[in-house]
Design a protein around this motif. Structure first.
Motif, mmCIF file in Angstrom:
data_model
loop_
_atom_site.group_PDB
_atom_site.id
_atom_site.type_symbol
_atom_site.label_atom_id
_atom_site.label_comp_id
_atom_site.label_asym_id
_atom_site.label_seq_id
_atom_site.Cartn_x
_atom_site.Cartn_y
_atom_site.Cartn_z
ATOM 1 N N ALA A 102 31.498 39.124 46.690
ATOM 2 C CA ALA A 102 32.476 39.305 47.763
ATOM 3 C C ALA A 102 31.778 40.034 48.901
ATOM 4 O O ALA A 102 31.152 41.080 48.692
ATOM 5 C CB ALA A 102 33.681 40.098 47.270
ATOM 6 N N VAL A 103 31.873 39.486 50.112
ATOM 7 C CA VAL A 103 31.080 39.972 51.242
ATOM 8 C C VAL A 103 32.001 40.433 52.371
ATOM 9 O O VAL A 103 32.945 39.732 52.736
ATOM 10 C CB VAL A 103 30.158 38.847 51.773
ATOM 11 N N ARG A 104 31.735 41.614 52.899
ATOM 12 C CA ARG A 104 32.468 42.084 54.082
ATOM 13 C C ARG A 104 31.480 42.616 55.105
ATOM 14 O O ARG A 104 30.675 43.502 54.806
ATOM 15 C CB ARG A 104 33.473 43.177 53.715
ATOM 16 N N LYS A 105 31.539 42.068 56.308
ATOM 17 C CA LYS A 105 30.643 42.506 57.374
ATOM 18 C C LYS A 105 31.118 43.838 57.932
ATOM 19 O O LYS A 105 32.294 44.022 58.217
ATOM 20 C CB LYS A 105 30.592 41.465 58.489
ATOM 21 N N GLN A 106 30.178 44.769 58.084
ATOM 22 C CA GLN A 106 30.501 46.068 58.636
ATOM 23 C C GLN A 106 30.602 46.004 60.153
ATOM 24 O O GLN A 106 30.185 45.029 60.782
ATOM 25 C CB GLN A 106 29.432 47.086 58.230
ATOM 26 N N SER A 107 31.132 47.054 60.741
ATOM 27 C CA SER A 107 31.226 47.121 62.197
ATOM 28 C C SER A 107 29.836 47.209 62.805
ATOM 29 O O SER A 107 28.861 47.545 62.126
ATOM 30 C CB SER A 107 32.052 48.337 62.620
ATOM 31 N N ARG A 108 29.722 46.913 64.089
ATOM 32 C CA ARG A 108 28.418 46.951 64.753
ATOM 33 C C ARG A 108 27.798 48.339 64.712
ATOM 34 O O ARG A 108 26.577 48.491 64.626
ATOM 35 C CB ARG A 108 28.568 46.502 66.204
ATOM 36 N N SER A 109 28.644 49.371 64.773
ATOM 37 C CA SER A 109 28.118 50.737 64.778
ATOM 38 C C SER A 109 27.488 51.101 63.428
ATOM 39 O O SER A 109 26.551 51.893 63.366
ATOM 40 C CB SER A 109 29.239 51.727 65.103
ATOM 41 N N VAL A 110 28.018 50.528 62.355
ATOM 42 C CA VAL A 110 27.476 50.796 61.011
ATOM 43 C C VAL A 110 26.395 49.782 60.650
ATOM 44 O O VAL A 110 25.311 50.132 60.198
ATOM 45 C CB VAL A 110 28.606 50.770 59.956
ATOM 46 N N GLY A 111 26.714 48.496 60.837
ATOM 47 C CA GLY A 111 25.757 47.424 60.543
ATOM 48 C C GLY A 111 25.719 47.061 59.064
ATOM 49 O O GLY A 111 26.200 47.790 58.201
ATOM 50 N N GLY A 112 25.167 45.897 58.791
ATOM 51 C CA GLY A 112 25.007 45.446 57.417
ATOM 52 C C GLY A 112 26.282 44.882 56.812
ATOM 53 O O GLY A 112 27.251 44.555 57.519
ATOM 54 N N TYR A 113 26.281 44.780 55.475
ATOM 55 C CA TYR A 113 27.395 44.182 54.741
ATOM 56 C C TYR A 113 27.723 45.032 53.523
ATOM 57 O O TYR A 113 26.847 45.700 52.971
ATOM 58 C CB TYR A 113 27.026 42.771 54.259
ATOM 59 N N SER B 274 47.482 40.132 48.504
ATOM 60 C CA SER B 274 47.196 38.844 47.863
ATOM 61 C C SER B 274 45.730 38.460 48.007
ATOM 62 O O SER B 274 45.130 37.903 47.081
ATOM 63 C CB SER B 274 48.092 37.751 48.458
ATOM 64 N N SER B 275 45.127 38.767 49.162
ATOM 65 C CA SER B 275 43.715 38.428 49.363
ATOM 66 C C SER B 275 42.811 39.279 48.480
ATOM 67 O O SER B 275 41.812 38.798 47.943
ATOM 68 C CB SER B 275 43.327 38.596 50.837
ATOM 69 N N GLU B 276 43.166 40.552 48.304
ATOM 70 C CA GLU B 276 42.376 41.427 47.442
ATOM 71 C C GLU B 276 42.487 40.982 45.979
ATOM 72 O O GLU B 276 41.499 40.995 45.241
ATOM 73 C CB GLU B 276 42.856 42.878 47.584
ATOM 74 N N GLU B 277 43.679 40.586 45.592
ATOM 75 C CA GLU B 277 43.877 40.118 44.217
ATOM 76 C C GLU B 277 43.125 38.819 43.965
ATOM 77 O O GLU B 277 42.545 38.617 42.896
ATOM 78 C CB GLU B 277 45.367 39.905 43.946
ATOM 79 N N PHE B 278 43.110 37.929 44.986
ATOM 80 C CA PHE B 278 42.371 36.671 44.865
ATOM 81 C C PHE B 278 40.886 36.933 44.621
ATOM 82 O O PHE B 278 40.273 36.355 43.714
ATOM 83 C CB PHE B 278 42.559 35.836 46.133
ATOM 84 N N VAL B 279 40.305 37.810 45.418
ATOM 85 C CA VAL B 279 38.884 38.143 45.273
ATOM 86 C C VAL B 279 38.619 38.757 43.900
ATOM 87 O O VAL B 279 37.661 38.398 43.211
ATOM 88 C CB VAL B 279 38.435 39.107 46.399
ATOM 89 N N GLU B 280 39.485 39.679 43.488
ATOM 90 C CA GLU B 280 39.318 40.350 42.205
ATOM 91 C C GLU B 280 39.368 39.362 41.042
ATOM 92 O O GLU B 280 38.553 39.430 40.112
ATOM 93 C CB GLU B 280 40.412 41.410 42.039
ATOM 94 N N GLN B 281 40.318 38.425 41.101
ATOM 95 C CA GLN B 281 40.454 37.444 40.020
ATOM 96 C C GLN B 281 39.252 36.501 39.955
ATOM 97 O O GLN B 281 38.793 36.133 38.868
ATOM 98 C CB GLN B 281 41.749 36.643 40.212
ATOM 99 N N CYS B 282 38.748 36.097 41.121
ATOM 100 C CA CYS B 282 37.570 35.219 41.149
ATOM 101 C C CYS B 282 36.342 35.929 40.596
ATOM 102 O O CYS B 282 35.572 35.356 39.821
ATOM 103 C CB CYS B 282 37.296 34.742 42.575
ATOM 104 N N ILE B 283 36.141 37.179 40.989
ATOM 105 C CA ILE B 283 35.010 37.956 40.487
ATOM 106 C C ILE B 283 35.094 38.090 38.969
ATOM 107 O O ILE B 283 34.098 37.973 38.258
ATOM 108 C CB ILE B 283 34.969 39.349 41.153
ATOM 109 N N LYS B 284 36.298 38.303 38.477
ATOM 110 C CA LYS B 284 36.490 38.549 37.052
ATOM 111 C C LYS B 284 36.348 37.279 36.215
ATOM 112 O O LYS B 284 35.801 37.315 35.115
ATOM 113 C CB LYS B 284 37.876 39.166 36.822
ATOM 114 N N HIS B 285 36.817 36.129 36.739
ATOM 115 C CA HIS B 285 36.935 34.953 35.885
ATOM 116 C C HIS B 285 35.992 33.795 36.224
ATOM 117 O O HIS B 285 35.826 32.894 35.394
ATOM 118 C CB HIS B 285 38.375 34.430 35.932
ATOM 119 N N ALA B 286 35.398 33.768 37.410
ATOM 120 C CA ALA B 286 34.510 32.650 37.762
ATOM 121 C C ALA B 286 33.274 32.653 36.871
ATOM 122 O O ALA B 286 32.690 33.709 36.588
ATOM 123 C CB ALA B 286 34.102 32.728 39.220
ATOM 124 N N ASP B 287 32.851 31.477 36.442
ATOM 125 C CA ASP B 287 31.756 31.332 35.495
ATOM 126 C C ASP B 287 30.401 31.243 36.208
ATOM 127 O O ASP B 287 29.615 30.334 35.946
ATOM 128 C CB ASP B 287 31.996 30.090 34.631
#
Length: 211
Positions: A186-197, A168-181
Motif C-alpha cells: 500500500a503506497v501513499r505519497k508524502q507532501s512535497r515538504s516531506v518527500g518520499g512515500y 471503507s478505503s482503509e478497510e479495503f487496503v487492509e483486507q487486500c494486504i491480509k488476504h491477497a496471495d
C-alpha cells in the motif's frame, strides 16, 4: 550513501471463476525481456540464476492516490519485460443501462492510464482490465487467477477518527494486504515538504521510503 534505487530494491526484497462483466486491453512492445541481472531494478524474481518476468498488478480508479500508486509501481517495481496490470473494478449494479454507462466511462479511464504508462515506460508491457464485482473479492480472485507477483494499492491519508473506526478505503487496503496471495504494497505519497512515500505491507506499517 545508497542510491534511492538500491534502497527500494533492498526494501522490496524483505518483504477461478468467470467474471459477470469485464473488458481488457494490452499494450506491448515486441522485444524479448532483458535477462541480465545487472540491468534490472526493483524487485527481481530469480530461478537458477535467471531473472523471471513478473506481473505487477495495480488497483486503479479516478483518485489521485491510485494514480500515485500506479506511477510508483511503474517506476519502482516494474522492470524491463515485466507485465503491469491495471485493474479497475465496477461495483455490482442491478441496472443494465447504468452498468453499460459506467463500464464505458471506466474502460476509458483504464485505457487512458494504460496509454500513459506505456508512453512513460515502453519497455514494460501494460494491460488494463475492467471487471464488475465486489471490490475485495475481485482483487483477491484476480491476483490468484493471473498469478500476480506484486499487488500495489493507493493508500489514503488516515482520518483523525481512524483510531476509532476504519473508512471503507482503509478497510479495503487492509483486507487486500491480509488476504491477497502475493506481496501486497500500500503506497501513499508524502507532501512535497516531506518527500518520499509511506509503504505498508503485511509485516510493516508506514515504512518511509525516500525515493
Amino acid at each position: 550513501m545508497p542510491s534511492s534505487e538500491s534502497s527500494v530494491g533492498s526494501f522490496l526484497r524483505q518483504l477461478s471463476h468467470r467474471d459477470p462483466w469485464s473488458s481488457s486491453k494490452r499494450w506491448s512492445k515486441k522485444q524479448p525481456p532483458e535477462k541480465t541481472l545487472s540491468q534490472m531494478e526493483g524487485l527481481n524474481l530469480h530461478e537458477n540464476g535467471m531473472v523471471l518476468r513478473k506481473r505487477v498488478m495495480v488497483v486503479v480508479d479516478s483518485s489521485t492516490r491510485a494514480k500515485h500508486a500506479m506511477m510508483w509501481a511503474l517506476t519502482h517495481v516494474a522492470n524491463k519485460g515485466d507485465l503491469l496490470t491495471l485493474l479497475q473494478i465496477i461495483p455490482p449494479s442491478t441496472s443494465r443501462g447504468a452498468l453499460v454507462t459506467s463500464g464505458d466511462r471506466t474502460s476509458h479511464l483504464a485505457n487512458s492510464l494504460g496509454s500513459l504508462c506505456k508512453a512513460c515506460r515502453p519497455e514494460v508491457e501494460v494491460e488494463a482490465l475492467v471487471i464488475q464485482g465486489p471490490k475485495v473479492s475481485t482483487v483477491i480472485s484476480q491476483v490468484k487467477k493471473l498469478e500476480a507477483s506484486v499487488l500495489v494499492l493507493g493508500q489514503k491519508k488516515p482520518s483523525p477518527l481512524s483510531c476509532l473506526f476504519q473508512s471503507s478505503s482503509e478497510e479495503f487496503v487492509e483486507q487486500c494486504i491480509k488476504h491477497a496471495d502475493c506481496l501486497t504494497l500500500a503506497v501513499r505519497k508524502q507532501s512535497r515538504s516531506v518527500g518520499g512515500y509511506l509503504i505498508s505491507t503485511r509485516w510493516q506499517k508506514n515504512f518511509w521510503l525516500l525515493a
